[in-house]
Design an enzyme around this catalytic site. Structure first.
Site, PDB file in Angstrom:
ATOM      1  N   ASP A   1       0.020   2.216  18.878  1.00  0.00           N
ATOM      2  CA  ASP A   1       0.362   1.731  17.546  1.00  0.00           C
ATOM      3  C   ASP A   1       1.038   2.823  16.703  1.00  0.00           C
ATOM      4  O   ASP A   1       1.877   2.548  15.856  1.00  0.00           O
ATOM      5  CB  ASP A   1      -0.932   1.267  16.860  1.00  0.00           C
ATOM      6  CG  ASP A   1      -0.664   0.296  15.735  1.00  0.00           C
ATOM      7  OD1 ASP A   1       0.431  -0.293  15.703  1.00  0.00           O
ATOM      8  OD2 ASP A   1      -1.550   0.118  14.886  1.00  0.00           O
TER       9      ASP A   1
ATOM     10  N   CYS B   1      -9.823   6.229  21.242  1.00  0.00           N
ATOM     11  CA  CYS B   1      -8.679   6.754  21.974  1.00  0.00           C
ATOM     12  C   CYS B   1      -8.401   8.187  21.513  1.00  0.00           C
ATOM     13  O   CYS B   1      -8.362   8.466  20.321  1.00  0.00           O
ATOM     14  CB  CYS B   1      -7.449   5.870  21.736  1.00  0.00           C
ATOM     15  SG  CYS B   1      -6.089   6.268  22.840  1.00  0.00           S
TER      16      CYS B   1
ATOM     17  N   TYR C   1       0.559   4.171   1.059  1.00  0.00           N
ATOM     18  CA  TYR C   1       0.569   5.111   2.184  1.00  0.00           C
ATOM     19  C   TYR C   1       0.836   4.432   3.520  1.00  0.00           C
ATOM     20  O   TYR C   1       0.597   5.008   4.571  1.00  0.00           O
ATOM     21  CB  TYR C   1      -0.794   5.819   2.270  1.00  0.00           C
ATOM     22  CG  TYR C   1      -1.957   4.851   2.123  1.00  0.00           C
ATOM     23  CD1 TYR C   1      -2.127   3.787   2.998  1.00  0.00           C
ATOM     24  CD2 TYR C   1      -2.861   4.993   1.082  1.00  0.00           C
ATOM     25  CE1 TYR C   1      -3.163   2.886   2.864  1.00  0.00           C
ATOM     26  CE2 TYR C   1      -3.909   4.097   0.931  1.00  0.00           C
ATOM     27  CZ  TYR C   1      -4.056   3.047   1.830  1.00  0.00           C
ATOM     28  OH  TYR C   1      -5.088   2.156   1.687  1.00  0.00           O
TER      29      TYR C   1
ATOM     30  N   CYS D   1       0.853  -1.199   0.000  1.00  0.00           N
ATOM     31  CA  CYS D   1       0.000   0.000   0.000  1.00  0.00           C
ATOM     32  C   CYS D   1       0.885   1.244   0.000  1.00  0.00           C
ATOM     33  O   CYS D   1       1.870   1.302   0.743  1.00  0.00           O
ATOM     34  CB  CYS D   1      -0.925  -0.014   1.211  1.00  0.00           C
ATOM     35  SG  CYS D   1      -1.947  -1.487   1.260  1.00  0.00           S
TER      36      CYS D   1
ATOM     37  N   LEU E   1      -2.298   9.561   7.406  1.00  0.00           N
ATOM     38  CA  LEU E   1      -1.443  10.511   8.112  1.00  0.00           C
ATOM     39  C   LEU E   1      -0.123  10.728   7.389  1.00  0.00           C
ATOM     40  O   LEU E   1       0.404   9.804   6.755  1.00  0.00           O
ATOM     41  CB  LEU E   1      -1.142   9.989   9.513  1.00  0.00           C
ATOM     42  CG  LEU E   1      -2.340   9.804  10.444  1.00  0.00           C
ATOM     43  CD1 LEU E   1      -1.926   9.081  11.712  1.00  0.00           C
ATOM     44  CD2 LEU E   1      -2.977  11.148  10.777  1.00  0.00           C
TER      45      LEU E   1
ATOM     46  N   CYS F   1      -6.681  13.331  19.331  1.00  0.00           N
ATOM     47  CA  CYS F   1      -5.488  12.475  19.390  1.00  0.00           C
ATOM     48  C   CYS F   1      -4.286  13.276  18.890  1.00  0.00           C
ATOM     49  O   CYS F   1      -4.341  13.868  17.808  1.00  0.00           O
ATOM     50  CB  CYS F   1      -5.728  11.249  18.516  1.00  0.00           C
ATOM     51  SG  CYS F   1      -4.230  10.388  18.019  1.00  0.00           S
TER      52      CYS F   1
ATOM     53  N   CYS G   1     -11.914  27.790  20.864  1.00  0.00           N
ATOM     54  CA  CYS G   1     -12.805  26.835  20.193  1.00  0.00           C
ATOM     55  C   CYS G   1     -13.980  26.443  21.083  1.00  0.00           C
ATOM     56  O   CYS G   1     -13.778  26.042  22.232  1.00  0.00           O
ATOM     57  CB  CYS G   1     -12.012  25.584  19.799  1.00  0.00           C
ATOM     58  SG  CYS G   1     -13.071  24.325  19.069  1.00  0.00           S
TER      59      CYS G   1
END
Ligand code: SF4
Ligand code: SF4
Length: 371
Positions: free
Chosen positions: A277, A255, A21, A19, A197, A330, A320
């Protein structure tokens, strides 16, 4: 009563796909040793023993297998794991399994194993054929879409529990309508979009989702999804479910959803443990489950310093209105997917601006129905 969750990478960063990415190829390449190969049976036994030594009757544990590609450890590895875990658990400890896979090696034997042991499978499928095959070729450069769609249909027939994981690249996020149409045509009931990401070193690439595209994608998707709520069984979209659980009951089902890290136990194939991770790198090595037990790993200095890392909030968060329910989100998403350096723009805030009145109404309705 303890309820543990442990992520295990039985085949380390090994993978039979290429993959374009891949986030774990990026993370593992930063380590001194990018791959630990397949977890040996000796390591597996020690890891299991050190996990179950901390559990008592009445406790429960979820093993989430991930990679790389976990099927590369071979189906026999998992049959052994299940048998050994069952023996250690006895009658009093409940075990659940989750399995994230690219699906390439799945066949009837694998699907029957998942069915028999009630695995929840996360199957990676990036939408229609042209979207998927563009970024998810096998090791020979061939498309993988046709096989995966076949596997998905088999899982439907066998009633294997699964959800679809779709990586949201910046290019794919331009097409919410096409992705929505595909999910509906294929009658997919559970989907999680995984923002693509930028590499951990922060350098942008063409695949990484930008805050602007995050906002436009989720705003359009929400506009498509919301009217279907009144038409029977709506599609479950992870981000919307997470926000509704948070707004309706204050539950954190993802999370980092309120800006706090909840360090996990991520076990590499040699027993090494990391707190997340996204950060399975040498800097955050907490210990090794061949020698340490779960308690000492949670108490380790690496886990403690990961938990207490100072939160660096972007300027955007200052005024905000969603700061109390987001807190910057996160940290791995915050700087790359939520907040851009341009004009103080936050993609998550822009999406919440568009969706919050309807999300709040829905949350109130869910709360009302639950009493
Ligand atoms: S970096 Fe994100 S996913 Fe990792 S522990 Fe922190 S909030 Fe959770
Ligand atoms: S500006 Fe964005 S990241 Fe910061 S609290 Fe608001 S929604 Fe969250």
């Amino acid at each position: 009563m303890k309820n543990l969750s442990v992520m295990i990478k039985p085949a380390s960063s090994l993978c039979n796909m290429r993959c374009k990415y891949c986030f774990y190829a990026d993370i593992s390449s930063i380590r001194e040793q990018p791959s630990y190969g397949v977890m040996t049976s000796e390591t597996r036994k020690k890891v299991l023993s050190n996990i179950f030594s901390q559990l008592d009757s009445g406790d429960s544990i979820t093993f989430a297998f991930q990679g790389g590609e976990p099927t590369m450890a071979g189906i026999g590895w998992f049959r052994q794991f299940i048998q050994e875990a069952r023996q250690l658990a006895g009658d009093g400890i409940q075990i659940s399994y989750a399995f994230q896979t690219n699906g390439l090696l799945l066949d009837d034997d694998w699907l029957n194993l998942f069915k028999e042991h009630h695995f929840l499978v996360g199957l990676s499928l990036d939408g229609p054929k042209d979207f998927h095959d563009r970024n998810r070729p096998d090791a020979h450069g061939n498309g993988t879409f046709a096989h995966l769609l076949d596997i998905k249909k088999k899982m439907d027939r066998l009633h294997v529990s699964y959800n679809i994981l779709t990586v949201l690249t910046n290019a794919a996020a331009r097409h919410p309508q096409k992705l929505w149409n595909f999910l509906n045509e294929q009658q997919i009931a559970w989907v999680q979009f995984v923002p693509c990401l930028a590499p951990l070193d922060g350098e942008q690439n063409v695949y990484a989702l930008t805050p602007e595209r995050y906002a436009s994608f989720y705003t359009a998707l929400f506009d498509l999804w919301y009217p279907t709520l009144t038409q029977g069984r709506p599609m479950s979209i992870k981000l919307f479910d997470d926000l509704l659980a948070l707004l309706a009951f204050g539950q954190e089902t993802a999370c980092g959803i309120t800006g706090h890290c909840h360090p996990q136990i991520v076990v590499e194939a040699n027993g090494n443990v990391y707190p997340c991770d996204f950060y399975a790198v040498d800097e955050w090595l907490s210990g090794n489950l061949q020698e340490d037990n779960i308690r000492t790993l949670y108490d380790s200095s690496a886990h403690a310093s990961f938990r207490s890392r100072p939160r660096t909030m972007p300027e955007q968060c200052g005024d905000c209105p969603y700061a109390s329910i987001c807190g910057g989100g996160c940290p791995r998403m915050r700087s790359s997917v939520f907040c851009s350096s341009r004009d103080g723009f936050c993609g998550h805030r822009a999406f919440l601006d568009a969706a919050m009145p309807r999300l709040s109404r829905l949350a109130a309705e869910i709360r009302r129905r639950s009493v």
